[in-house]
Design a protein around this motif. Structure first.
Motif, PDB file in Angstrom:
ATOM      1  N   MET A   1       0.820  -1.200   0.000  1.00 10.54           N
ATOM      2  CA  MET A   1       0.000   0.000   0.000  1.00 10.54           C
ATOM      3  C   MET A   1       0.862   1.262   0.000  1.00 10.54           C
ATOM      4  N   VAL A   2       1.930   1.258   0.790  1.00  5.37           N
ATOM      5  CA  VAL A   2       2.836   2.415   0.825  1.00  5.37           C
ATOM      6  C   VAL A   2       3.460   2.634  -0.550  1.00  5.37           C
ATOM      7  N   MET A   3       3.868   1.543  -1.194  1.00  3.35           N
ATOM      8  CA  MET A   3       4.456   1.658  -2.536  1.00  3.35           C
ATOM      9  C   MET A   3       3.453   2.246  -3.519  1.00  3.35           C
ATOM     10  N   LYS A   4       2.179   1.848  -3.378  1.00  2.00           N
ATOM     11  CA  LYS A   4       1.158   2.405  -4.263  1.00  2.00           C
ATOM     12  C   LYS A   4       1.022   3.910  -4.066  1.00  2.00           C
ATOM     13  N   VAL A   5       1.029   4.341  -2.790  1.00  2.00           N
ATOM     14  CA  VAL A   5       0.920   5.772  -2.488  1.00  2.00           C
ATOM     15  C   VAL A   5       2.081   6.532  -3.103  1.00  2.00           C
ATOM     16  N   VAL A   6       3.304   6.014  -2.872  1.00  2.00           N
ATOM     17  CA  VAL A   6       4.503   6.693  -3.379  1.00  2.00           C
ATOM     18  C   VAL A   6       4.482   6.762  -4.901  1.00  2.00           C
ATOM     19  N   MET A   7       4.173   5.621  -5.543  1.00  2.00           N
ATOM     20  CA  MET A   7       4.165   5.588  -7.010  1.00  2.00           C
ATOM     21  C   MET A   7       3.090   6.518  -7.571  1.00  2.00           C
ATOM     22  N   THR A   8       1.935   6.561  -6.896  1.00  2.00           N
ATOM     23  CA  THR A   8       0.861   7.444  -7.364  1.00  2.00           C
ATOM     24  C   THR A   8       1.309   8.898  -7.327  1.00  2.00           C
ATOM     25  N   LYS A   9       1.948   9.280  -6.204  1.00  2.00           N
ATOM     26  CA  LYS A   9       2.377  10.664  -6.070  1.00  2.00           C
ATOM     27  C   LYS A   9       3.451  11.011  -7.099  1.00  2.00           C
ATOM     28  N   VAL A  10       4.375  10.062  -7.334  1.00  2.00           N
ATOM     29  CA  VAL A  10       5.441  10.309  -8.325  1.00  2.00           C
ATOM     30  C   VAL A  10       4.844  10.512  -9.701  1.00  2.00           C
ATOM     31  N   VAL A  11       3.906   9.611 -10.072  1.00  2.00           N
ATOM     32  CA  VAL A  11       3.292   9.718 -11.399  1.00  2.00           C
ATOM     33  C   VAL A  11       2.552  11.038 -11.550  1.00  2.00           C
ATOM     34  N   VAL A  12       1.776  11.406 -10.520  1.00  2.00           N
ATOM     35  CA  VAL A  12       1.009  12.656 -10.596  1.00  2.00           C
ATOM     36  C   VAL A  12       1.939  13.866 -10.652  1.00  2.00           C
ATOM     37  N   MET A  13       3.034  13.827  -9.897  1.00  2.00           N
ATOM     38  CA  MET A  13       3.982  14.953  -9.919  1.00  2.00           C
ATOM     39  C   MET A  13       4.620  15.109 -11.296  1.00  2.00           C
ATOM     40  N   VAL A  14       4.924  13.990 -11.925  1.00  2.00           N
ATOM     41  CA  VAL A  14       5.492  14.058 -13.292  1.00  2.00           C
ATOM     42  C   VAL A  14       4.495  14.698 -14.234  1.00  2.00           C
ATOM     43  N   ILE A  15       3.236  14.274 -14.123  1.00  2.00           N
ATOM     44  CA  ILE A  15       2.199  14.857 -14.985  1.00  2.00           C
ATOM     45  C   ILE A  15       2.068  16.347 -14.707  1.00  2.00           C
ATOM     46  N   MET A  16       2.122  16.698 -13.397  1.00  2.00           N
ATOM     47  CA  MET A  16       1.995  18.100 -13.019  1.00  2.00           C
ATOM     48  C   MET A  16       3.126  18.930 -13.635  1.00  2.00           C
ATOM     49  N   MET A  17       4.370  18.419 -13.592  1.00  2.00           N
ATOM     50  CA  MET A  17       5.515  19.155 -14.135  1.00  2.00           C
ATOM     51  C   MET A  17       5.361  19.358 -15.635  1.00  2.00           C
ATOM     52  N   VAL A  18       4.869  18.303 -16.288  1.00  2.00           N
ATOM     53  CA  VAL A  18       4.673  18.424 -17.743  1.00  2.00           C
ATOM     54  C   VAL A  18       3.630  19.484 -18.036  1.00  2.00           C
ATOM     55  N   MET A  19       2.531  19.460 -17.292  1.00  2.00           N
ATOM     56  CA  MET A  19       1.455  20.414 -17.536  1.00  2.00           C
ATOM     57  C   MET A  19       1.894  21.835 -17.211  1.00  2.00           C
ATOM     58  N   VAL A  20       2.683  22.011 -16.131  1.00  2.00           N
ATOM     59  CA  VAL A  20       3.161  23.342 -15.766  1.00  2.00           C
ATOM     60  C   VAL A  20       4.057  23.896 -16.866  1.00  2.00           C
ATOM     61  N   ASN A  21       4.927  23.051 -17.415  1.00  2.00           N
ATOM     62  CA  ASN A  21       5.826  23.490 -18.485  1.00  2.00           C
ATOM     63  C   ASN A  21       5.058  23.869 -19.740  1.00  2.00           C
ATOM     64  N   VAL A  22       3.957  23.178 -19.950  1.00  2.00           N
ATOM     65  CA  VAL A  22       3.192  23.460 -21.161  1.00  2.00           C
ATOM     66  C   VAL A  22       2.295  24.674 -20.973  1.00  2.00           C
ATOM     67  N   VAL A  23       1.541  24.690 -19.843  1.00  2.00           N
ATOM     68  CA  VAL A  23       0.543  25.730 -19.654  1.00  2.00           C
ATOM     69  C   VAL A  23       1.066  26.895 -18.826  1.00  2.00           C
ATOM     70  N   GLU A  24       1.847  26.586 -17.806  1.00  2.00           N
ATOM     71  CA  GLU A  24       2.443  27.570 -16.911  1.00  2.00           C
ATOM     72  C   GLU A  24       1.390  28.490 -16.289  1.00  2.00           C
ATOM     73  N   THR A  25       0.401  27.885 -15.678  1.00  2.00           N
ATOM     74  CA  THR A  25      -0.609  28.673 -14.963  1.00  2.00           C
ATOM     75  C   THR A  25      -0.702  28.199 -13.525  1.00  2.00           C
ATOM     76  N   VAL A  26      -1.043  29.151 -12.640  1.00  2.00           N
ATOM     77  CA  VAL A  26      -1.159  28.829 -11.214  1.00  2.00           C
ATOM     78  C   VAL A  26      -2.338  27.896 -10.978  1.00  2.00           C
ATOM     79  N   ASN A  27      -3.428  28.061 -11.716  1.00  2.00           N
ATOM     80  CA  ASN A  27      -4.624  27.248 -11.526  1.00  2.00           C
ATOM     81  C   ASN A  27      -4.348  25.762 -11.753  1.00  2.00           C
ATOM     82  N   VAL A  28      -3.526  25.467 -12.764  1.00  2.00           N
ATOM     83  CA  VAL A  28      -3.189  24.067 -13.061  1.00  2.00           C
ATOM     84  C   VAL A  28      -2.415  23.466 -11.908  1.00  2.00           C
ATOM     85  N   VAL A  29      -1.466  24.223 -11.362  1.00  2.00           N
ATOM     86  CA  VAL A  29      -0.661  23.727 -10.239  1.00  2.00           C
ATOM     87  C   VAL A  29      -1.560  23.423  -9.045  1.00  2.00           C
TER      88      VAL A  29
END
Length: 420
Positions: free
Chosen positions: A343-371
């Protein structure tokens, strides 16, 4: 054919059903009698020329999934393949059909075991398979919700007053206070019939003892273990221990007569299993230690009855594990650890995946609302996983509590080799 009230099938009766002629032929050939009473038809019991008491316990098998239009003329020859039949009891409907099951008592236990091996899942007719298993005449009732301050003598006296055929009462002392019982007892009767009559009288749920409405049901039958297997047992079952008694104390007490004789000790709540290297040492310890006093408690010691695949009689040994290395408590602990780690591994992996997506979206859109939005999503996912993790831990804790529970109101021990 005689009716349900009783009677004997004889040759001078008018044949009233298609199979009666075949039944008469079977009776002539074998010399067995046939009587119908109380919803069952008895073939034999005893057989011709039988002398002495009926066969001992363990000689009877239960037969299920019998075609409703099949009778003794077809069934008896099949079951005679395993050995001599003492009695064949076919359960009957008022319509004349059978009820789909029967009891076959053999003259020996060996014949009963052979019948199980030969005929369980036997194709009795094309596409029709019968089931055959051991049948035990249960003579023991479970009595729950009794006052915990009542002694064995009190319960024996009351049960003898209200039911017939009582021969013994089995009471387990509380794990924490040996002067009290656990809120339940087992009552042994002289026969299955006496136990059934007592259960019928007590079962409505309104019967009271000492002002308490008691719970009544069949006790779980104690499984028979063949004599050959018991002669190889080198494990002692020790009951009525104090909760505070340790495995080291038990090892010391049970090896006083011969230091080093004990292989290992496993204690669970107020009972334990003492394993010896040698069968003879186990038998000697049984004679010396039964009734001994340990930490203020008078203990009961018997040879442990093996449970298939497990040395303790708790969770069965899983496939691929050696029974001698399987430990139920360690197994539960391992399950907790594995589930929590996953379960801990699932939590960690989920957060890592979401953070990667967030970084990609921030680089593309660069808006505070997306973050902000992505952060909210991350937190929600993490919270859901935490809730699931807590749920898993709670379930496992409850499971461990069930394993260790030894003082439930109206519950049984789940003991290996016990009387329940």
């Amino acid at each position: 054919m005689e009716g349900d009230g009783g009677g004997t099938l004889t040759e001078d009766r008018t044949l009233e059903s298609p199979n009666e002629a075949a039944l008469l032929v079977l009776m002539e050939k074998t010399g067995y009698s046939m009587v119908q009473e109380n919803g069952q038809r008895k073939f034999g019991g005893p057989p011709p020329g039988w002398e002495g008491p009926p066969p001992p316990r363990g000689c009877e098998v239960f037969v299920g999934k019998i075609p409703r239009d099949m009778y003794e003329d077809e069934l008896v020859p099949v079951f005679e393949r395993a050995g001599r039949i003492y009695e064949f009891r076919l359960m009957m409907e008022f319509s004349g059909e059978n009820r789909g099951y029967a009891f076959v008592m053999y003259t020996t236990r060996e014949a009963a075991q052979k019948a199980i091996h030969l005929l369980d899942n036997h194709e009795i007719r094309p596409g029709k398979f019968i089931g055959v298993c051991v049948s035990l005449d249960n003579c023991r009732l479970f009595i729950g919700s009794i006052p915990k301050d009542r002694r064995k003598e009190d319960i024996m006296e009351e049960m003898t007053k209200v039911t017939d055929g009582v021969v013994d009462v089995i009471v387990y002392p509380s794990a924490t206070d040996k002067s009290k019982n656990r809120g339940f007892a087992f009552v042994e009767y002289e026969s299955h019939k006496a136990a059934a009559m007592a259960r019928r009288k007590l079962i409505p749920g309104t019967f009271q003892l000492w002002g308490h409405t008691i719970q009544v049901d069949w006790a779980e039958p104690e499984k028979d273990v063949d004599e050959e297997t018991m002669l190889r047992v080198r494990v002692l079952y020790v009951r009525n221990l104090m909760i505070t008694t340790t495995e080291d104390t038990l090892r010391q007490e049970f090896s006083r007569f011969k230091p080093g004789a004990v292989e290992r000790v496993k204690k669970l709540t107020d009972y334990a299993f003492v394993h010896y290297h040698c069968r003879d040492d186990a038998v000697t310890a049984l004679r010396l230690m039964n009734g001994a006093l340990i930490d203020g408690a008078i203990i009961e010691v018997t040879l442990a009855k093996p449970v298939e695949g497990h040395p303790y009689g708790l969770p069965a040994c899983p496939p691929g594990w050696g029974a001698s290395t399987w430990d139920p408590v360690n197994a539960v602990t391992t399950e907790v650890t594995v589930k929590v780690v996953v379960m801990v591994m699932k939590v960690v992996m989920t957060k890592v995946v979401v953070m990667v997506i967030m970084m990609v979206m921030v680089n593309v859109v660069e808006t505070v609302n997306v973050v902000v939005m992505v952060n909210v999503v991350v937190n929600v996912v993490v919270m859901v996983n935490v809730v699931v993790m807590v749920n898993v831990v709670v379930k496992v804790v409850v499971m461990m509590a069930v394993i260790y529970d030894g003082d439930d109101e109206g519950g049984s021990d789940g003991e290996f080799g016990g009387d329940g």
